[in-house]
Design a protein around this motif. Structure first.
Motif, short mmCIF file in Angstrom:
data_model
loop_
_atom_site.label_atom_id
_atom_site.label_comp_id
_atom_site.label_asym_id
_atom_site.label_seq_id
_atom_site.Cartn_x
_atom_site.Cartn_y
_atom_site.Cartn_z
N VAL A 1 40.65 -1.57 45.32
CA VAL A 1 40.41 -2.57 46.37
C VAL A 1 40.82 -3.97 45.93
O VAL A 1 41.43 -4.72 46.70
CB VAL A 1 38.92 -2.56 46.78
CG1 VAL A 1 38.59 -3.72 47.69
CG2 VAL A 1 38.57 -1.25 47.46
N HIS A 2 40.56 -4.33 44.67
CA HIS A 2 40.73 -5.72 44.26
C HIS A 2 41.93 -5.98 43.34
O HIS A 2 42.39 -7.11 43.26
CB HIS A 2 39.46 -6.21 43.56
CG HIS A 2 38.25 -6.16 44.45
ND1 HIS A 2 38.10 -6.97 45.55
CD2 HIS A 2 37.16 -5.37 44.42
CE1 HIS A 2 36.95 -6.69 46.15
NE2 HIS A 2 36.36 -5.71 45.48
N LYS A 3 42.43 -4.97 42.64
CA LYS A 3 43.47 -5.23 41.64
C LYS A 3 44.83 -4.67 42.01
O LYS A 3 45.85 -5.13 41.49
CB LYS A 3 43.05 -4.66 40.28
CG LYS A 3 41.81 -5.34 39.73
CD LYS A 3 41.44 -4.78 38.38
CE LYS A 3 40.18 -5.45 37.85
NZ LYS A 3 39.78 -4.89 36.55
N VAL A 4 44.90 -3.71 42.89
CA VAL A 4 46.17 -3.10 43.26
C VAL A 4 46.82 -3.94 44.35
O VAL A 4 46.17 -4.34 45.31
CB VAL A 4 45.96 -1.65 43.75
CG1 VAL A 4 47.26 -1.07 44.27
CG2 VAL A 4 45.41 -0.79 42.63
N SER A 5 48.13 -4.20 44.19
CA SER A 5 48.84 -4.92 45.25
C SER A 5 49.57 -3.89 46.12
O SER A 5 50.52 -3.26 45.68
CB SER A 5 49.83 -5.92 44.66
OG SER A 5 50.78 -5.25 43.87
N TRP A 6 49.08 -3.71 47.32
CA TRP A 6 49.64 -2.73 48.24
C TRP A 6 50.82 -3.34 48.97
O TRP A 6 50.81 -4.52 49.33
CB TRP A 6 48.57 -2.29 49.24
CG TRP A 6 47.43 -1.59 48.59
CD1 TRP A 6 46.23 -2.13 48.26
CD2 TRP A 6 47.39 -0.24 48.16
NE1 TRP A 6 45.45 -1.18 47.66
CE2 TRP A 6 46.12 -0.01 47.58
CE3 TRP A 6 48.30 0.81 48.20
CZ2 TRP A 6 45.76 1.22 47.06
CZ3 TRP A 6 47.93 2.04 47.68
CH2 TRP A 6 46.67 2.23 47.12
N PRO A 7 51.87 -2.56 49.24
CA PRO A 7 53.03 -3.11 49.97
C PRO A 7 52.68 -3.35 51.44
O PRO A 7 51.84 -2.67 52.01
CB PRO A 7 54.08 -2.02 49.83
CG PRO A 7 53.32 -0.77 49.59
CD PRO A 7 52.07 -1.17 48.85
N THR A 8 53.40 -4.31 52.01
CA THR A 8 53.24 -4.56 53.45
C THR A 8 54.02 -3.49 54.21
O THR A 8 54.77 -2.72 53.64
CB THR A 8 53.78 -5.95 53.81
OG1 THR A 8 55.19 -5.97 53.54
CG2 THR A 8 53.09 -7.05 53.03
N LYS A 9 53.83 -3.47 55.53
CA LYS A 9 54.55 -2.49 56.35
C LYS A 9 56.05 -2.70 56.27
O LYS A 9 56.82 -1.74 56.25
CB LYS A 9 54.08 -2.57 57.81
CG LYS A 9 52.72 -2.01 58.04
CD LYS A 9 52.35 -2.05 59.51
CE LYS A 9 50.96 -1.47 59.73
NZ LYS A 9 50.60 -1.46 61.15
N VAL A 10 56.49 -3.95 56.23
CA VAL A 10 57.91 -4.25 56.16
C VAL A 10 58.49 -3.78 54.83
O VAL A 10 59.56 -3.16 54.77
CB VAL A 10 58.15 -5.77 56.36
CG1 VAL A 10 59.61 -6.13 56.12
CG2 VAL A 10 57.72 -6.19 57.75
N GLU A 11 57.79 -4.08 53.73
CA GLU A 11 58.24 -3.63 52.41
C GLU A 11 58.30 -2.10 52.34
O GLU A 11 59.24 -1.53 51.79
CB GLU A 11 57.32 -4.15 51.32
CG GLU A 11 57.37 -5.64 51.11
CD GLU A 11 56.30 -6.14 50.16
OE1 GLU A 11 56.52 -7.19 49.55
OE2 GLU A 11 55.24 -5.47 50.02
N LEU A 12 57.30 -1.46 52.90
CA LEU A 12 57.24 -0.01 52.88
C LEU A 12 58.37 0.61 53.70
O LEU A 12 59.02 1.56 53.26
CB LEU A 12 55.88 0.46 53.40
CG LEU A 12 55.53 1.91 53.19
CD1 LEU A 12 55.49 2.25 51.71
CD2 LEU A 12 54.18 2.21 53.83
N SER A 13 58.64 0.05 54.86
CA SER A 13 59.72 0.59 55.69
C SER A 13 61.08 0.33 55.05
O SER A 13 61.97 1.18 55.11
CB SER A 13 59.66 0.03 57.11
OG SER A 13 59.88 -1.36 57.09
#
Length: 62
Positions: A15-27
């Protein structure tokens, strides 16, 4: 007790340390992977096609 602590620490990290990609980055990444897969498939097809015809030429002329 160790399993409960492990789950808490894992949840906190996700929840706090992982940087999740945005929808644009993922696509964008998905498009890159799709194009790379198509290019690799075409290269493998071309090598197979050339090799097949080369072997037919060699074995038909023996």
């Amino acid at each position: 007790m160790n399993i409960v602590n492990y789950i808490k620490v894992s949840y906190n990290e996700l929840v706090h340390k992982v940087s999740w990609p945005t929808k644009v980055e993922l696509s964008n990444s998905a498009v890159v992977v799709l194009l790379a897969s198509i290019i690799i498939a075409l290269v493998v097809f071309a090598v197979d096609f050339v090799f097949e015809h080369a072997m037919r030429f060699v074995y038909d002329n023996i």
